[in-house]
Design a protein around this motif. Structure first.
Motif, PDB file in Angstrom:
ATOM      1  N   PHE A 111      -1.574  10.466  -6.489  1.00  0.00           N
ATOM      2  CA  PHE A 111      -0.395  10.386  -5.458  1.00  0.00           C
ATOM      3  C   PHE A 111       0.777  10.548  -6.490  1.00  0.00           C
ATOM      4  O   PHE A 111       1.241   9.712  -7.269  1.00  0.00           O
ATOM      5  CB  PHE A 111      -0.300   8.920  -4.934  1.00  0.00           C
ATOM      6  CG  PHE A 111      -1.467   8.569  -4.195  1.00  0.00           C
ATOM      7  CD1 PHE A 111      -1.175   8.745  -2.701  1.00  0.00           C
ATOM      8  CD2 PHE A 111      -2.700   8.034  -4.602  1.00  0.00           C
ATOM      9  CE1 PHE A 111      -2.376   8.587  -1.729  1.00  0.00           C
ATOM     10  CE2 PHE A 111      -3.707   7.719  -3.533  1.00  0.00           C
ATOM     11  CZ  PHE A 111      -3.408   8.020  -2.387  1.00  0.00           C
ATOM     12  N   VAL A 115      -4.207   1.192  -2.569  1.00  0.00           N
ATOM     13  CA  VAL A 115      -5.100   1.832  -1.523  1.00  0.00           C
ATOM     14  C   VAL A 115      -6.678   2.199  -1.871  1.00  0.00           C
ATOM     15  O   VAL A 115      -7.354   2.023  -1.004  1.00  0.00           O
ATOM     16  CB  VAL A 115      -4.504   3.359  -1.010  1.00  0.00           C
ATOM     17  CG1 VAL A 115      -5.407   4.071  -0.135  1.00  0.00           C
ATOM     18  CG2 VAL A 115      -3.051   3.294  -0.462  1.00  0.00           C
ATOM     19  N   ARG A 118       6.415   8.763   3.239  1.00  0.00           N
ATOM     20  CA  ARG A 118       5.712   7.732   3.116  1.00  0.00           C
ATOM     21  C   ARG A 118       4.990   7.946   1.763  1.00  0.00           C
ATOM     22  O   ARG A 118       4.483   9.124   1.491  1.00  0.00           O
ATOM     23  CB  ARG A 118       4.668   7.612   4.125  1.00  0.00           C
ATOM     24  CG  ARG A 118       3.940   6.316   3.878  1.00  0.00           C
ATOM     25  CD  ARG A 118       2.693   6.425   4.844  1.00  0.00           C
ATOM     26  NE  ARG A 118       3.574   5.699   6.358  1.00  0.00           N
ATOM     27  CZ  ARG A 118       2.886   5.461   7.337  1.00  0.00           C
ATOM     28  NH1 ARG A 118       1.588   5.009   7.393  1.00  0.00           N
ATOM     29  NH2 ARG A 118       3.582   5.087   8.229  1.00  0.00           N
ATOM     30  N   PHE A 119       5.042   6.897   0.685  1.00  0.00           N
ATOM     31  CA  PHE A 119       4.709   7.203  -0.747  1.00  0.00           C
ATOM     32  C   PHE A 119       3.443   5.933  -0.696  1.00  0.00           C
ATOM     33  O   PHE A 119       3.763   4.929  -0.656  1.00  0.00           O
ATOM     34  CB  PHE A 119       5.615   6.978  -1.929  1.00  0.00           C
ATOM     35  CG  PHE A 119       6.589   8.233  -1.575  1.00  0.00           C
ATOM     36  CD1 PHE A 119       6.643   9.138  -2.334  1.00  0.00           C
ATOM     37  CD2 PHE A 119       7.848   7.893  -0.870  1.00  0.00           C
ATOM     38  CE1 PHE A 119       7.373  10.309  -2.368  1.00  0.00           C
ATOM     39  CE2 PHE A 119       8.797   8.765  -0.867  1.00  0.00           C
ATOM     40  CZ  PHE A 119       8.712  10.026  -1.681  1.00  0.00           C
ATOM     41  N   PHE A 120       2.274   6.443  -1.016  1.00  0.00           N
ATOM     42  CA  PHE A 120       1.369   5.489  -1.229  1.00  0.00           C
ATOM     43  C   PHE A 120       1.147   5.106  -2.748  1.00  0.00           C
ATOM     44  O   PHE A 120       1.147   5.926  -3.555  1.00  0.00           O
ATOM     45  CB  PHE A 120      -0.031   6.327  -0.789  1.00  0.00           C
ATOM     46  CG  PHE A 120      -0.177   6.303   0.687  1.00  0.00           C
ATOM     47  CD1 PHE A 120      -0.792   5.085   1.468  1.00  0.00           C
ATOM     48  CD2 PHE A 120       0.229   7.403   1.424  1.00  0.00           C
ATOM     49  CE1 PHE A 120      -0.851   5.270   2.962  1.00  0.00           C
ATOM     50  CE2 PHE A 120       0.127   7.542   2.809  1.00  0.00           C
ATOM     51  CZ  PHE A 120      -0.243   6.468   3.589  1.00  0.00           C
ATOM     52  N   LYS A 154       0.702  -1.400  -0.119  1.00  0.00           N
ATOM     53  CA  LYS A 154      -0.190   0.016  -0.163  1.00  0.00           C
ATOM     54  C   LYS A 154       0.961   1.199  -0.007  1.00  0.00           C
ATOM     55  O   LYS A 154       0.353   2.144  -0.414  1.00  0.00           O
ATOM     56  CB  LYS A 154      -0.824  -0.067   1.095  1.00  0.00           C
ATOM     57  CG  LYS A 154      -2.150  -1.016   1.248  1.00  0.00           C
ATOM     58  CD  LYS A 154      -2.916  -1.024   2.147  1.00  0.00           C
ATOM     59  CE  LYS A 154      -4.094  -1.926   2.248  1.00  0.00           C
ATOM     60  NZ  LYS A 154      -5.074  -1.652   3.334  1.00  0.00           N
ATOM     61  N   TYR A 155       2.064   1.047   0.922  1.00  0.00           N
ATOM     62  CA  TYR A 155       2.837   2.371   0.881  1.00  0.00           C
ATOM     63  C   TYR A 155       4.552   1.767   0.818  1.00  0.00           C
ATOM     64  O   TYR A 155       4.565   0.628   1.339  1.00  0.00           O
ATOM     65  CB  TYR A 155       2.509   3.561   1.788  1.00  0.00           C
ATOM     66  CG  TYR A 155       2.759   2.823   2.956  1.00  0.00           C
ATOM     67  CD1 TYR A 155       3.769   2.858   3.869  1.00  0.00           C
ATOM     68  CD2 TYR A 155       1.511   2.095   3.798  1.00  0.00           C
ATOM     69  CE1 TYR A 155       3.974   2.557   5.201  1.00  0.00           C
ATOM     70  CE2 TYR A 155       1.622   1.710   5.064  1.00  0.00           C
ATOM     71  CZ  TYR A 155       2.824   1.786   5.743  1.00  0.00           C
ATOM     72  OH  TYR A 155       3.033   1.464   6.955  1.00  0.00           O
TER      73      TYR A 155
END
Length: 76
Positions: free
Chosen positions: A36, A30, A23-25, A15-16
């Motif tokens: 994003f 997600v 934090r990169f989603f 998911k990330y």
């Protein structure tokens, strides 16, 4: 394809990911409609900036010549 290697292990979707404390989603994983956007630098003799939406993040544990490698991919 000739000279291709079959995937021998399961692919894991995330998911990330956390890179340098950020934090990169992944928008597809997600399931949000929100974009994003990420910025990456493509290294080389003339580095290039690239921007895009991060759709999916995945990891494959592939065994090349009996040395296991964890390969990380991001679909943008």
């Amino acid at each position: 394809m000739p000279n291709s290697l079959p995937l021998e292990h399961t692919v894991i979707f995330f998911k990330y990911v956390i890179v340098n404390g950020k934090r990169f989603f992944a928008s597809q994983t997600v399931g949000l409609n929100k974009s994003f956007l990420i910025h990456i630098v493509i290294l080389g003799p003339s580095p290039k900036d690239a921007y895009g939406e991060l759709f999916e993040i995945l990891q494959i544990n592939q065994d090349f010549q009996n040395i296991g490698y964890l390969l990380w991919f991001a679909w943008m």
